[in-house]
Motif scaffolding. Structure first.
Motif, PDB file in Angstrom:
ATOM      1  N   LEU A  12       0.894  -1.094  -0.004  1.00 13.00           N
ATOM      2  CA  LEU A  12       0.106  -0.093  -0.061  1.00 13.00           C
ATOM      3  C   LEU A  12       0.922   1.349   0.009  1.00 13.00           C
ATOM      4  N   THR A  13       0.851   2.073  -0.994  1.00 16.79           N
ATOM      5  CA  THR A  13       1.545   3.132  -1.250  1.00 16.79           C
ATOM      6  C   THR A  13       1.040   4.535  -1.658  1.00 16.79           C
ATOM      7  N   GLY A  14       1.756   5.673  -1.488  1.00 18.33           N
ATOM      8  CA  GLY A  14       1.323   6.926  -1.931  1.00 18.33           C
ATOM      9  C   GLY A  14       0.212   7.301  -1.297  1.00 18.33           C
ATOM     10  N   GLY A  15      -0.550   8.683  -1.874  1.00 18.17           N
ATOM     11  CA  GLY A  15      -1.520   9.385  -1.280  1.00 18.17           C
ATOM     12  C   GLY A  15      -1.262  10.044  -0.409  1.00 18.17           C
ATOM     13  N   SER A  45       1.101   5.852   4.479  1.00 18.85           N
ATOM     14  CA  SER A  45       0.336   4.708   3.719  1.00 18.85           C
ATOM     15  C   SER A  45       1.641   3.942   3.092  1.00 18.85           C
ATOM     16  N   SER A  71      -6.456   9.486   1.463  1.00 17.65           N
ATOM     17  CA  SER A  71      -6.924   9.493  -0.062  1.00 17.65           C
ATOM     18  C   SER A  71      -5.991   8.927  -0.685  1.00 17.65           C
ATOM     19  N   ASN A  72      -6.391   8.385  -2.050  1.00 19.51           N
ATOM     20  CA  ASN A  72      -5.378   8.491  -3.268  1.00 19.51           C
ATOM     21  C   ASN A  72      -4.063   7.300  -2.854  1.00 19.51           C
ATOM     22  N   VAL A  73      -4.543   6.400  -2.225  1.00 17.70           N
ATOM     23  CA  VAL A  73      -3.617   5.061  -2.099  1.00 17.70           C
ATOM     24  C   VAL A  73      -3.713   4.386  -3.108  1.00 17.70           C
ATOM     25  N   SER A  74      -2.725   3.598  -3.255  1.00 16.72           N
ATOM     26  CA  SER A  74      -2.772   2.342  -4.363  1.00 16.72           C
ATOM     27  C   SER A  74      -2.209   0.967  -3.592  1.00 16.72           C
ATOM     28  N   LEU A  75      -2.944   0.050  -3.874  1.00 16.25           N
ATOM     29  CA  LEU A  75      -2.713  -1.153  -3.542  1.00 16.25           C
ATOM     30  C   LEU A  75      -2.188  -1.994  -4.843  1.00 16.25           C
ATOM     31  N   LYS A  76      -1.110  -2.681  -4.427  1.00 19.26           N
ATOM     32  CA  LYS A  76      -0.559  -3.740  -5.521  1.00 19.26           C
ATOM     33  C   LYS A  76      -0.443  -5.117  -4.847  1.00 19.26           C
TER      34      LYS A  76
END
Length: 81
Positions: A12-15, A45, A71-76
């Motif tokens: 989980l990254t970014g945002g 995050s 807000s605006n997190v990315s899950l990979k």
């Protein structure tokens, strides 16, 4: 989970803000902050969970929960053979 998978890697990254990552095998139900099979609660995050030798033919439930507003997190998700 496909047979032969050596590692399931979730990141989980970014945002903005702070979200936490929780995972449970489907047979154990949906994860929560208090009941889960795996968790990562790093600041901001930047959470990472690596599940070695995940159970074949099993689903995993993933929950992203707020530690604070985010807000605006990315899950990979990566399957590593």
């Amino acid at each position: 989970m496909p047979a032969g998978t050596k590692t399931l890697k979730l990141s989980l990254t970014g945002g903005e803000g702070n979200a936490d990552l929780y995972v449970s095998e489907a047979i154990n139900g949906w994860p929560s902050a208090t009941e889960n099979d795996f968790s990562s609660t790093e600041e901001y995050s930047t959470d990472l969970i690596e599940i070695n030798n995940p159970t074949s033919d099993q689903f995993y439930h993933i929950m992203i929960a707020p530690a604070s507003t985010y807000s605006n997190v990315s899950l990979k998700a990566e399957l590593i053979n």
